[in-house]
Enzyme design. Sequence first.
Site, PDB file in Angstrom:
ATOM      1  N   HIS A  86       0.829  -1.217   0.000  1.00 32.55           N
ATOM      2  CA  HIS A  86       0.000   0.000   0.000  1.00 32.55           C
ATOM      3  C   HIS A  86       0.862   1.266   0.000  1.00 32.55           C
ATOM      4  O   HIS A  86       0.569   2.232  -0.707  1.00 32.55           O
ATOM      5  CB  HIS A  86      -0.960   0.007   1.194  1.00 32.55           C
ATOM      6  CG  HIS A  86      -1.836  -1.209   1.245  1.00 32.55           C
ATOM      7  ND1 HIS A  86      -2.500  -1.594   2.381  1.00 32.55           N
ATOM      8  CD2 HIS A  86      -2.142  -2.142   0.305  1.00 32.55           C
ATOM      9  CE1 HIS A  86      -3.183  -2.706   2.130  1.00 32.55           C
ATOM     10  NE2 HIS A  86      -2.970  -3.062   0.878  1.00 32.55           N
ATOM     11  N   HIS A 111      -9.273  -1.791  -4.634  1.00 33.38           N
ATOM     12  CA  HIS A 111      -8.155  -2.141  -3.756  1.00 33.38           C
ATOM     13  C   HIS A 111      -7.194  -3.109  -4.437  1.00 33.38           C
ATOM     14  O   HIS A 111      -5.972  -3.012  -4.262  1.00 33.38           O
ATOM     15  CB  HIS A 111      -8.631  -2.713  -2.418  1.00 33.38           C
ATOM     16  CG  HIS A 111      -7.478  -2.914  -1.492  1.00 33.38           C
ATOM     17  ND1 HIS A 111      -6.910  -1.881  -0.778  1.00 33.38           N
ATOM     18  CD2 HIS A 111      -6.716  -4.001  -1.251  1.00 33.38           C
ATOM     19  CE1 HIS A 111      -5.863  -2.328  -0.119  1.00 33.38           C
ATOM     20  NE2 HIS A 111      -5.720  -3.614  -0.389  1.00 33.38           N
ATOM     21  N   ASP A 131      -3.210  -2.713  -4.894  1.00 32.37           N
ATOM     22  CA  ASP A 131      -2.212  -3.747  -4.580  1.00 32.37           C
ATOM     23  C   ASP A 131      -1.304  -4.020  -5.779  1.00 32.37           C
ATOM     24  O   ASP A 131      -0.082  -4.168  -5.636  1.00 32.37           O
ATOM     25  CB  ASP A 131      -2.910  -5.070  -4.217  1.00 32.37           C
ATOM     26  CG  ASP A 131      -3.413  -5.100  -2.785  1.00 32.37           C
ATOM     27  OD1 ASP A 131      -2.980  -4.268  -1.970  1.00 32.37           O
ATOM     28  OD2 ASP A 131      -4.245  -5.987  -2.485  1.00 32.37           O
ATOM     29  N   HIS A 179      -0.914 -11.106  -5.182  1.00 32.44           N
ATOM     30  CA  HIS A 179       0.502 -10.755  -4.954  1.00 32.44           C
ATOM     31  C   HIS A 179       1.464 -11.736  -5.617  1.00 32.44           C
ATOM     32  O   HIS A 179       2.497 -11.336  -6.154  1.00 32.44           O
ATOM     33  CB  HIS A 179       0.792 -10.670  -3.467  1.00 32.44           C
ATOM     34  CG  HIS A 179       0.026  -9.579  -2.791  1.00 32.44           C
ATOM     35  ND1 HIS A 179       0.131  -8.260  -3.169  1.00 32.44           N
ATOM     36  CD2 HIS A 179      -0.868  -9.604  -1.780  1.00 32.44           C
ATOM     37  CE1 HIS A 179      -0.656  -7.522  -2.413  1.00 32.44           C
ATOM     38  NE2 HIS A 179      -1.281  -8.310  -1.562  1.00 32.44           N
TER      39      HIS A 179
HETATM   40 ZN   LIG Z   1      -3.912  -4.628  -0.129  1.00 36.64          ZN
END
Ligand SMILES: [Zn+2]
Length: 303
Positions: free
Chosen positions: A76, A232, A236, A259
């Site tokens: 973030h 969001h 990311d 991720h």
């Molecule tokens: Zn996040």
Amino acid sequence: MFQTTIQRQVSAEGVGLHTGVQGRLRLTPAPADAGIVFRRSDLDFFRIEARGTNVARVSYATSLMKQGVLLSTTEHLLAAIYSCGIDNIYIDIDAIEVPILDGSAEPFMQMLDEAGTRKLRRKRRYLKVLKPVEVVEDGRRIGIYPADEFRVCCYVDFPHAMVGQQEVQMIVNAESFRSVLSRARTFCFESDIEPLRAMGLIRGGSLENAIVLTKEGVLNGPLRYADEFGRHKALDLIGDLALVGLPLLGRVEARKAGHALHTQLVSSLLADTSAWEITTEDRGGAESPAALEASLASARAAD
Ligand SMILES: [Zn+2]
């Protein structure tokens, strides 16, 4: 375009989402070509560069590790720094994890606003994508393609009444990031809380720093946007792309990625040196001598 750093130090304090450890975060100006560098202020300012080569773990958050020293949940803060075009900065943290604050990037944007931006007298270097690089895995995919500016397209699909299919497409810069993505908070499913706790994760998680989705709705509404989840995920994605180590000239498309896939793309891209070049010219065009002189003059004024 010239490289930038921040003008003055700024600090914040808070708990880490996964470790639950209280940490103090301080952003410090850095010289040209330093890049974005984390420093563990509790370990003699041990440096961990925000680069794909230092990625350690990617389950639920992105963690960096160098010589056994870990720094977790970088995405973030990096999303805010990268979108704002800050090329050089020291991120000093006296703990193992970046504070989660409200679960979005908004508090980090406020820190950067307070810190101000300073131009440096060295030309900015971009990583310009020349040919596609893709990573595909079990119905999830991510790819990067040539483009004259930094664009992202992020598509999510969660089987939940409040989420479903959401897509965000944008050219990434400070203004678009601030208005479209920065306030979107992290989220989790209520049914995942116990398993995550059992894995030693989300020890610092609370209703103040994450949206919790129940079977049918949201435990701690209201949402900041109807599509806060998709926004969001795009946040990311940008935070993980910062690990390229230079501003990007390229278009990234992510479909149901996370991720792990984001950081795999960064590694695959960096490993294929025929897929990109480093250039000091943004948007593919050469700078006119007059424009160069004007920006040199303003850099001098800023110094
Ligand atoms: Zn996040």
